[in-house]
Design a protein around this motif. Sequence first.
Motif, PDB file in Angstrom:
ATOM      1  N   LEU A   1       0.783  -1.030   0.045  1.00 49.40           N
ATOM      2  CA  LEU A   1      -0.102   0.013  -0.001  1.00 49.40           C
ATOM      3  C   LEU A   1       0.860   1.293   0.087  1.00 49.40           C
ATOM      4  N   ASN A   2       2.204   1.312   0.456  1.00 45.24           N
ATOM      5  CA  ASN A   2       3.154   2.283   0.307  1.00 45.24           C
ATOM      6  C   ASN A   2       2.692   3.451   1.020  1.00 45.24           C
ATOM      7  N   ASP A   3       2.287   3.079   2.391  1.00 45.03           N
ATOM      8  CA  ASP A   3       1.801   4.089   3.242  1.00 45.03           C
ATOM      9  C   ASP A   3       2.621   4.139   4.692  1.00 45.03           C
ATOM     10  N   PRO A   4       3.498   4.983   4.724  1.00 49.53           N
ATOM     11  CA  PRO A   4       4.381   5.046   6.007  1.00 49.53           C
ATOM     12  C   PRO A   4       3.634   4.840   7.511  1.00 49.53           C
ATOM     13  N   ARG A   5       2.273   5.299   7.507  1.00 48.97           N
ATOM     14  CA  ARG A   5       1.582   5.080   8.708  1.00 48.97           C
ATOM     15  C   ARG A   5       1.504   3.551   8.936  1.00 48.97           C
ATOM     16  N   ILE A   6       1.392   2.651   8.131  1.00 48.94           N
ATOM     17  CA  ILE A   6       1.245   1.421   8.285  1.00 48.94           C
ATOM     18  C   ILE A   6       2.404   0.743   9.362  1.00 48.94           C
ATOM     19  N   ASP A   7       3.359   1.373   9.124  1.00 44.71           N
ATOM     20  CA  ASP A   7       4.818   0.517   9.819  1.00 44.71           C
ATOM     21  C   ASP A   7       4.429   1.089  11.492  1.00 44.71           C
ATOM     22  N   LYS A   8       3.617   2.084  11.690  1.00 42.95           N
ATOM     23  CA  LYS A   8       3.447   2.464  13.338  1.00 42.95           C
ATOM     24  C   LYS A   8       2.218   1.787  13.723  1.00 42.95           C
ATOM     25  N   LEU A   9       1.543   1.075  13.053  1.00 44.95           N
ATOM     26  CA  LEU A   9       0.235   0.422  13.772  1.00 44.95           C
ATOM     27  C   LEU A   9       0.535  -0.918  14.457  1.00 44.95           C
ATOM     28  N   PRO A  10      -0.049  -0.915  15.569  1.00 44.97           N
ATOM     29  CA  PRO A  10       0.146  -2.090  16.381  1.00 44.97           C
ATOM     30  C   PRO A  10      -0.633  -3.311  15.543  1.00 44.97           C
ATOM     31  N   TYR A  11       0.180  -4.399  15.848  1.00 46.71           N
ATOM     32  CA  TYR A  11       0.127  -5.753  15.184  1.00 46.71           C
ATOM     33  C   TYR A  11      -1.530  -5.953  14.967  1.00 46.71           C
ATOM     34  N   SER A  12      -2.232  -5.980  16.186  1.00 50.45           N
ATOM     35  CA  SER A  12      -3.992  -6.171  16.034  1.00 50.45           C
ATOM     36  C   SER A  12      -4.557  -5.359  15.186  1.00 50.45           C
ATOM     37  N   ILE A  13      -3.975  -3.892  14.989  1.00 56.30           N
ATOM     38  CA  ILE A  13      -4.885  -3.037  14.348  1.00 56.30           C
ATOM     39  C   ILE A  13      -4.318  -3.500  12.782  1.00 56.30           C
ATOM     40  N   ARG A  14      -3.109  -4.023  12.556  1.00 52.49           N
ATOM     41  CA  ARG A  14      -2.843  -4.536  11.163  1.00 52.49           C
ATOM     42  C   ARG A  14      -3.794  -5.807  10.700  1.00 52.49           C
ATOM     43  N   ILE A  15      -4.168  -6.405  11.504  1.00 54.47           N
ATOM     44  CA  ILE A  15      -4.852  -7.408  11.458  1.00 54.47           C
ATOM     45  C   ILE A  15      -6.561  -6.934  10.814  1.00 54.47           C
ATOM     46  N   LEU A  16      -6.815  -5.835  11.704  1.00 52.94           N
ATOM     47  CA  LEU A  16      -7.971  -5.219  11.444  1.00 52.94           C
ATOM     48  C   LEU A  16      -8.066  -4.612   9.756  1.00 52.94           C
ATOM     49  N   LEU A  17      -6.616  -4.069   9.480  1.00 51.63           N
ATOM     50  CA  LEU A  17      -6.345  -3.253   8.332  1.00 51.63           C
ATOM     51  C   LEU A  17      -6.390  -4.232   7.458  1.00 51.63           C
TER      52      LEU A  17
ATOM     53  N   ASP B   1     -17.225 -16.651  24.580  1.00 46.80           N
ATOM     54  CA  ASP B   1     -16.508 -16.935  26.045  1.00 46.80           C
ATOM     55  C   ASP B   1     -15.572 -15.961  26.452  1.00 46.80           C
ATOM     56  N   SER B   2     -15.551 -15.690  27.611  1.00 39.61           N
ATOM     57  CA  SER B   2     -14.398 -14.627  28.168  1.00 39.61           C
ATOM     58  C   SER B   2     -12.908 -15.112  27.890  1.00 39.61           C
ATOM     59  N   HIS B   3     -12.863 -16.433  27.986  1.00 39.35           N
ATOM     60  CA  HIS B   3     -11.368 -16.910  27.564  1.00 39.35           C
ATOM     61  C   HIS B   3     -10.877 -16.893  26.266  1.00 39.35           C
ATOM     62  N   THR B   4     -11.692 -16.432  25.217  1.00 41.15           N
ATOM     63  CA  THR B   4     -11.595 -16.141  23.983  1.00 41.15           C
ATOM     64  C   THR B   4     -10.146 -15.572  23.339  1.00 41.15           C
ATOM     65  N   THR B   5      -9.819 -14.715  24.161  1.00 38.63           N
ATOM     66  CA  THR B   5      -8.727 -13.922  24.022  1.00 38.63           C
ATOM     67  C   THR B   5      -7.410 -14.524  24.406  1.00 38.63           C
ATOM     68  N   MET B   6      -7.628 -15.696  24.915  1.00 35.43           N
ATOM     69  CA  MET B   6      -6.374 -16.690  25.124  1.00 35.43           C
ATOM     70  C   MET B   6      -5.652 -17.159  23.827  1.00 35.43           C
ATOM     71  N   ILE B   7      -6.553 -16.965  22.699  1.00 33.66           N
ATOM     72  CA  ILE B   7      -5.978 -17.168  21.432  1.00 33.66           C
ATOM     73  C   ILE B   7      -4.811 -16.491  20.976  1.00 33.66           C
ATOM     74  N   ASP B   8      -4.647 -15.016  21.825  1.00 32.77           N
ATOM     75  CA  ASP B   8      -3.839 -14.137  21.493  1.00 32.77           C
ATOM     76  C   ASP B   8      -2.302 -14.623  21.567  1.00 32.77           C
ATOM     77  N   GLY B   9      -2.169 -15.958  22.411  1.00 32.77           N
ATOM     78  CA  GLY B   9      -0.902 -16.411  22.577  1.00 32.77           C
ATOM     79  C   GLY B   9      -0.305 -16.954  21.370  1.00 32.77           C
ATOM     80  N   LEU B  10      -1.240 -17.208  20.409  1.00 32.70           N
ATOM     81  CA  LEU B  10      -0.818 -17.826  18.929  1.00 32.70           C
ATOM     82  C   LEU B  10      -0.571 -16.680  18.041  1.00 32.70           C
ATOM     83  N   GLY B  11      -0.704 -15.447  18.482  1.00 34.04           N
ATOM     84  CA  GLY B  11      -0.734 -14.218  17.749  1.00 34.04           C
ATOM     85  C   GLY B  11      -1.983 -14.201  16.848  1.00 34.04           C
TER      86      GLY B  11
END
Length: 316
Positions: free
Chosen positions: A125-141, A303-313
């Motif tokens: 996409l050649n947008d320098p702002r992407i390099d500053k995004l957190p990993y989770s926001i890049r997933i949304l992007l 389920d409240s434990h869904t976010t445990m999956i974050d451990g796998l990235g």
Amino acid sequence: MYISTSSSAASSFLRAASSYTRSRFFPSSLRNLNPASSSALNNQRSTASVVVRSFHSSASRWCHRLDWRSPISLPAQIRAFNPVIERFQKHFATMAAEHPFKEVLTSLPKPGGVEFGKFYSLPALNDPRIDKLPYSIRILLESAVRNCDNFQVKKEDVEKIIDWENTSPKQVEIPFKPARVLLQDFTGVPAVVDLACMRDAMNKLGSDTSKINPLVPVDLVIDHSVQVDVTRSENAVQENMELEFRRNKERFSFLKWGSTAFHNMLVVPPGSGIVHQVNVEYLGRVVFNTNGTLYPDSVVGTDSHTTMIDGLGVAG
């Protein structure tokens, strides 16, 4: 994620309002008003009559002149409108035919001159702002870029996510289409019931019931139903499981039917562990490959434990 109840609520209200006649609905409501005089009551009834006529007139416009109060003739009326529906479908298909970000679809090669698949490259996409995004926001992007059709997901939505540093304090709304959904039996059973009801409605309309399926993979874990009736016995686990199956026979049979009737649905049977365990150890995909398109795993769970999956990235 866009969550909208306006259309379903409106259709439910329309059906409810259309099923009442003036004599059934308004007089009972007016009796509670306790008018001071008969003239006041007549005025209210006159007003109510005007309101009903106005509502039914506008309802006919909303319904494209379909008579929702006549279930017998409804299938025939809907079939009559099939050409109109097909024109709309062709129009939307034309709108979505040209992917706005097709130029960033990148091939992932492997030795031998073939490829693993294609993926939507964010660096392309050649947008320098992407390099500053957190990993989770890049997933949304990535999800927004991949699903962009200028209908449900628009280029403006992609820009909002890229400009996350400025838009996040404003709490702007963005679309999110998760790669999969994780359900427990408490929340999954109503969902399967809804799908079954929609299939039943399709069958009554003479259409293809197999068209009703989850749009994304759904994992439904049957858990939290076991009771401990037998203890201090070598066969305690087996006996408790047998009691559980007897108590929940109807529910388990229904869910087993759902696991074979619908595409994109996996039902983890009872006795396989609670959702906390299978979430990470069994259900996580990490990377999806759908028709040659590679994309990162992401999940919305009940389920409240869904976010445990974050451990796998994986964004959960």
